[in-house]
Design a protein around this motif. Structure first.
Motif, PDB file in Angstrom:
ATOM      1  N   LYS A   1      61.893  54.618  67.382  1.00 32.56           N
ATOM      2  CA  LYS A   1      61.472  54.209  67.005  1.00 32.56           C
ATOM      3  C   LYS A   1      60.456  54.739  66.118  1.00 32.56           C
ATOM      4  CE  LYS A   1      60.787  52.325  71.579  1.00 32.56           C
ATOM      5  NZ  LYS A   1      60.065  53.131  72.659  1.00 32.56           N
ATOM      6  N   LYS A   2      59.396  54.668  65.163  1.00 27.59           N
ATOM      7  CA  LYS A   2      59.092  55.023  64.658  1.00 27.59           C
ATOM      8  C   LYS A   2      57.977  54.956  64.479  1.00 27.59           C
ATOM      9  CE  LYS A   2      60.207  54.352  59.828  1.00 27.59           C
ATOM     10  NZ  LYS A   2      60.650  54.505  58.107  1.00 27.59           N
ATOM     11  N   ARG A   3      56.615  55.887  64.491  1.00 28.86           N
ATOM     12  CA  ARG A   3      55.058  55.575  63.980  1.00 28.86           C
ATOM     13  C   ARG A   3      54.913  55.937  62.542  1.00 28.86           C
ATOM     14  NH1 ARG A   3      53.065  57.931  69.013  1.00 28.86           N
ATOM     15  NH2 ARG A   3      53.736  59.793  67.916  1.00 28.86           N
ATOM     16  N   VAL A   4      54.793  55.202  61.530  1.00 25.14           N
ATOM     17  CA  VAL A   4      53.672  55.575  60.192  1.00 25.14           C
ATOM     18  C   VAL A   4      52.133  55.485  60.278  1.00 25.14           C
ATOM     19  CG1 VAL A   4      54.325  55.156  58.252  1.00 25.14           C
ATOM     20  CG2 VAL A   4      56.073  54.541  59.560  1.00 25.14           C
ATOM     21  N   GLU A   5      52.426  56.454  60.064  1.00 32.26           N
ATOM     22  CA  GLU A   5      50.230  56.370  59.318  1.00 32.26           C
ATOM     23  C   GLU A   5      49.309  57.443  58.502  1.00 32.26           C
ATOM     24  OE1 GLU A   5      49.784  58.674  63.802  1.00 32.26           O
ATOM     25  OE2 GLU A   5      47.735  58.472  62.158  1.00 32.26           O
ATOM     26  N   ARG A   6      49.359  57.499  58.021  1.00 30.36           N
ATOM     27  CA  ARG A   6      48.227  58.099  56.700  1.00 30.36           C
ATOM     28  C   ARG A   6      47.553  59.560  57.673  1.00 30.36           C
ATOM     29  NH1 ARG A   6      49.704  57.776  51.699  1.00 30.36           N
ATOM     30  NH2 ARG A   6      50.692  55.678  51.341  1.00 30.36           N
ATOM     31  N   SER A   7      47.524  60.149  57.164  1.00 28.37           N
ATOM     32  CA  SER A   7      46.264  61.006  57.267  1.00 28.37           C
ATOM     33  C   SER A   7      44.870  60.590  56.743  1.00 28.37           C
ATOM     34  CB  SER A   7      47.444  62.791  56.762  1.00 28.37           C
ATOM     35  OG  SER A   7      45.601  63.524  57.065  1.00 28.37           O
TER      36      SER A   7
ATOM     37  N   TRP B   1      64.586  48.828  59.938  1.00 25.89           N
ATOM     38  CA  TRP B   1      63.717  49.072  60.974  1.00 25.89           C
ATOM     39  C   TRP B   1      62.877  48.055  60.963  1.00 25.89           C
ATOM     40  CZ3 TRP B   1      63.073  53.343  63.984  1.00 25.89           C
ATOM     41  CH2 TRP B   1      64.096  54.709  62.968  1.00 25.89           C
ATOM     42  N   ARG B   2      62.189  47.625  62.198  1.00 17.62           N
ATOM     43  CA  ARG B   2      61.585  45.910  62.747  1.00 17.62           C
ATOM     44  C   ARG B   2      60.222  46.568  62.737  1.00 17.62           C
ATOM     45  NH1 ARG B   2      64.370  41.728  65.151  1.00 17.62           N
ATOM     46  NH2 ARG B   2      65.083  41.433  62.932  1.00 17.62           N
ATOM     47  N   LYS B   3      59.266  46.428  61.853  1.00 18.58           N
ATOM     48  CA  LYS B   3      57.911  46.541  62.463  1.00 18.58           C
ATOM     49  C   LYS B   3      57.968  46.266  63.554  1.00 18.58           C
ATOM     50  CE  LYS B   3      52.845  47.946  60.658  1.00 18.58           C
ATOM     51  NZ  LYS B   3      52.195  46.977  59.479  1.00 18.58           N
ATOM     52  N   TYR B   4      57.042  46.401  65.139  1.00 14.40           N
ATOM     53  CA  TYR B   4      56.903  45.961  66.151  1.00 14.40           C
ATOM     54  C   TYR B   4      55.356  45.880  66.416  1.00 14.40           C
ATOM     55  CZ  TYR B   4      56.992  49.759  68.602  1.00 14.40           C
ATOM     56  OH  TYR B   4      56.979  51.505  68.550  1.00 14.40           O
ATOM     57  N   GLY B   5      54.917  46.279  65.762  1.00 11.96           N
ATOM     58  CA  GLY B   5      52.989  46.503  66.300  1.00 11.96           C
ATOM     59  C   GLY B   5      52.455  47.554  65.241  1.00 11.96           C
ATOM     60  N   GLN B   6      51.076  47.063  65.281  1.00 13.89           N
ATOM     61  CA  GLN B   6      50.412  48.869  64.097  1.00 13.89           C
ATOM     62  C   GLN B   6      49.029  48.187  64.744  1.00 13.89           C
ATOM     63  OE1 GLN B   6      50.020  47.252  59.896  1.00 13.89           O
ATOM     64  NE2 GLN B   6      47.674  46.803  60.032  1.00 13.89           N
TER      65      GLN B   6
ATOM     66  N   SER C   1      51.304  52.400  61.782  1.00  9.98           N
ATOM     67  CA  SER C   1      52.463  51.447  62.642  1.00  9.98           C
ATOM     68  C   SER C   1      53.296  51.604  63.385  1.00  9.98           C
ATOM     69  CB  SER C   1      53.112  50.707  60.722  1.00  9.98           C
ATOM     70  OG  SER C   1      52.338  50.158  60.059  1.00  9.98           O
ATOM     71  N   TYR C   2      53.995  50.862  64.048  1.00 13.86           N
ATOM     72  CA  TYR C   2      55.401  51.109  65.054  1.00 13.86           C
ATOM     73  C   TYR C   2      56.431  50.513  64.262  1.00 13.86           C
ATOM     74  CZ  TYR C   2      51.369  52.446  68.143  1.00 13.86           C
ATOM     75  OH  TYR C   2      49.937  53.495  67.747  1.00 13.86           O
ATOM     76  N   TYR C   3      57.769  51.192  63.919  1.00 14.07           N
ATOM     77  CA  TYR C   3      59.278  50.481  63.437  1.00 14.07           C
ATOM     78  C   TYR C   3      60.080  50.686  64.862  1.00 14.07           C
ATOM     79  CZ  TYR C   3      56.171  49.686  59.029  1.00 14.07           C
ATOM     80  OH  TYR C   3      55.621  49.304  58.277  1.00 14.07           O
ATOM     81  N   ARG C   4      60.922  49.674  65.089  1.00 14.99           N
ATOM     82  CA  ARG C   4      61.783  50.003  65.795  1.00 14.99           C
ATOM     83  C   ARG C   4      63.220  49.642  65.161  1.00 14.99           C
ATOM     84  NH1 ARG C   4      60.767  46.383  70.234  1.00 14.99           N
ATOM     85  NH2 ARG C   4      59.371  48.167  71.168  1.00 14.99           N
ATOM     86  N   CYS C   5      63.817  50.823  64.919  1.00 19.51           N
ATOM     87  CA  CYS C   5      65.365  50.343  64.579  1.00 19.51           C
ATOM     88  C   CYS C   5      65.515  49.011  65.153  1.00 19.51           C
ATOM     89  CB  CYS C   5      66.296  51.620  64.908  1.00 19.51           C
ATOM     90  SG  CYS C   5      67.965  51.770  63.949  1.00 19.51           S
ATOM     91  N   THR C   6      66.517  48.206  63.816  1.00 20.95           N
ATOM     92  CA  THR C   6      66.924  46.525  64.324  1.00 20.95           C
ATOM     93  C   THR C   6      67.776  46.471  64.780  1.00 20.95           C
ATOM     94  OG1 THR C   6      67.732  47.011  61.478  1.00 20.95           O
ATOM     95  CG2 THR C   6      65.679  46.258  62.706  1.00 20.95           C
ATOM     96  N   THR C   7      68.954  48.062  64.949  1.00 19.01           N
ATOM     97  CA  THR C   7      70.068  47.830  65.599  1.00 19.01           C
ATOM     98  C   THR C   7      70.277  48.179  66.579  1.00 19.01           C
ATOM     99  OG1 THR C   7      70.640  49.044  63.494  1.00 19.01           O
ATOM    100  CG2 THR C   7      72.607  49.232  65.344  1.00 19.01           C
TER     101      THR C   7
END
Length: 357
Positions: A219-225, A191-196, A207-213
């Motif tokens: 895409k995936k987003r990651v955050e904490r509750s 994954w490559r992070k492309y934004g936060q 955080s916003y991630y995108r598959c580098t392939t």
DNA sequence: CGCCTTTGACCGGCGC
DNA sequence: GCGCCGGTCAAAGGCG
């Protein structure tokens, strides 16, 4: 942002749910299953409402509802993309009645997961095209001819399109929660992070991630509750069109690679096994290894050998739920494993409704 | 050098 | 129309 919250309720944004409903359990069909005995958890409620007659109950308690029934209940088709596409809007309206994960309500430990169906994967191209158009508008220099032509045609397409009517489609989303100290869980993909972005009402950024392939627009987003900082919410959007990269270290995928036999039982059904296949096999490992710090995520119970349930409402029959976070830091994780609800029976022999002989 | 993260800016959707 | 907000872009810098 009360408005957005209202909106998200109907859009069934797992983030909304997580952030605002974690302890409230007032969402009738989507409840957090919590671990009352977990040392570090404040969630003491949220068990499945026994009075709720829902898909959830059917899942959790093995009521007599077969897969077809479930499919109909969600107006799903597993064969036709068109139907899938059309079912999305319909499903949007149904979303509040459509997702839960968990196990036995009396024994299940902390587990939450959700899925959000917001668009048709078949519309991905359109989505990305509009993005590339935007991109090229912003950055006219350094563009390759191909892309320029692409952008041109797409621009024209956009011109001809009624802007308001066609909402920007989104990939099916799939969210799950893990209890982890690290935000970005290794899941076998790169994954490559492309934004936060800072999240409103939350001290924790998203955080916003995108598959580098290449050509994989997952895409995936990651955050904490913010209610429970130990919980990481990961939302996958889209579907990988490639295999898990082989460059995995200590990840679940590595386990998969090294122990293909783990798949023996489930891959019979789905040759293109996705990680959730073996996750159910691996689960004991996850849960027992961290017994010192956490309670197991999911207990086995009388109903299911392996009560890992995940509903994917993406309406894409081929939509692979995201790979689970791998366990480089597995001792710290409580995993919630995603499953395509349509795959539940395929993936989990113990899934109620498909009783293992 | 390639890949990645960081971060401010930008854009579009949406509610008021 | 305006402002808020989520999502994305892309330049800059870091790292191996």
């Amino acid at each position: 942002m009360a408005n957005n919250e209202d909106k998200d309720q109907f859009h069934f944004d797992p983030f909304y749910y997580n952030n605002h409903e974690l302890n409230q359990s007032n969402f009738p069909l989507f409840r957090m299953i919590t671990n009352t005995s977990s040392s570090s958890h404040h969630h003491q409620e949220g068990f499945i409402d026994n009075n709720t007659t829902s898909f959830t109950d059917c899942l959790l308690h093995g009521n007599s509802m077969d897969y077809n029934t479930l499919s109909r209940a969600f107006d799903l088709s597993c064969s036709s993309p068109e139907v899938i596409s059309s079912s999305i809007d319909e499903n949007k309206n149904q979303l509040p009645s459509s997702s839960v994960v968990g196990g036995d309500s009396t024994t299940l430990n902390s587990s939450v997961s959700s899925s959000s169906n917001e668009a048709d994967a078949s519309l991905t191209e359109e989505d990305s095209s509009s993005k590339s158009t935007k991109k090229h508008e912003k950055q006219p220099k350094g563009c390759q001819q191909e892309e320029e032509e692409d952008a041109k045609s797409k621009k024209e397409n956009n011109k001809n399109k009624p802007k308001k009517k066609e909402k920007k489609p989104r990939e099916p989303r799939f969210a799950f929660m893990t209890k982890s100290e690290i935000d970005h869980l290794e899941d076998g993909y790169r994954w490559r992070k492309y934004g936060q972005k800072a999240v409103k009402n939350s001290p924790y950024p998203r955080s916003y991630y995108r598959c580098t392939t290449q050509k994989c627009n997952v895409k995936k987003r990651v955050e904490r509750s913010y209610q429970d900082p130990s919980i990481v919410i990961t939302t996958y959007e889209g579907q990988h069109n490639h295999h898990c990269p082989a460059t995995l270290r200590g990840s679940a995928a590595t386990v998969f690679a090294s122990s293909p036999s783990l798949f023996a039982s489930t891959s019979l059904i789905r040759p293109t096994s996705f990680p959730q296949d073996f996750l159910s096999q691996l689960l004991p490992t996850y849960t027992t290894n961290n017994s010192n710090t956490h309670q197991p995520l999911i207990n086995n119970n009388n109903h299911h050998q392996n009560p890992i349930f995940q509903l994917n409402l993406g309406h894409n029959p081929h939509y692979p739920p995201p790979p689970p976070p791998s366990q480089e830091h597995q001792e710290q994780h409580h995993l919630q494993f995603p499953h395509d609800y349509g795959l539940l029976q395929d993936l989990l022999p113990s899934f109620p409704g498909k009783q293992e002989p």
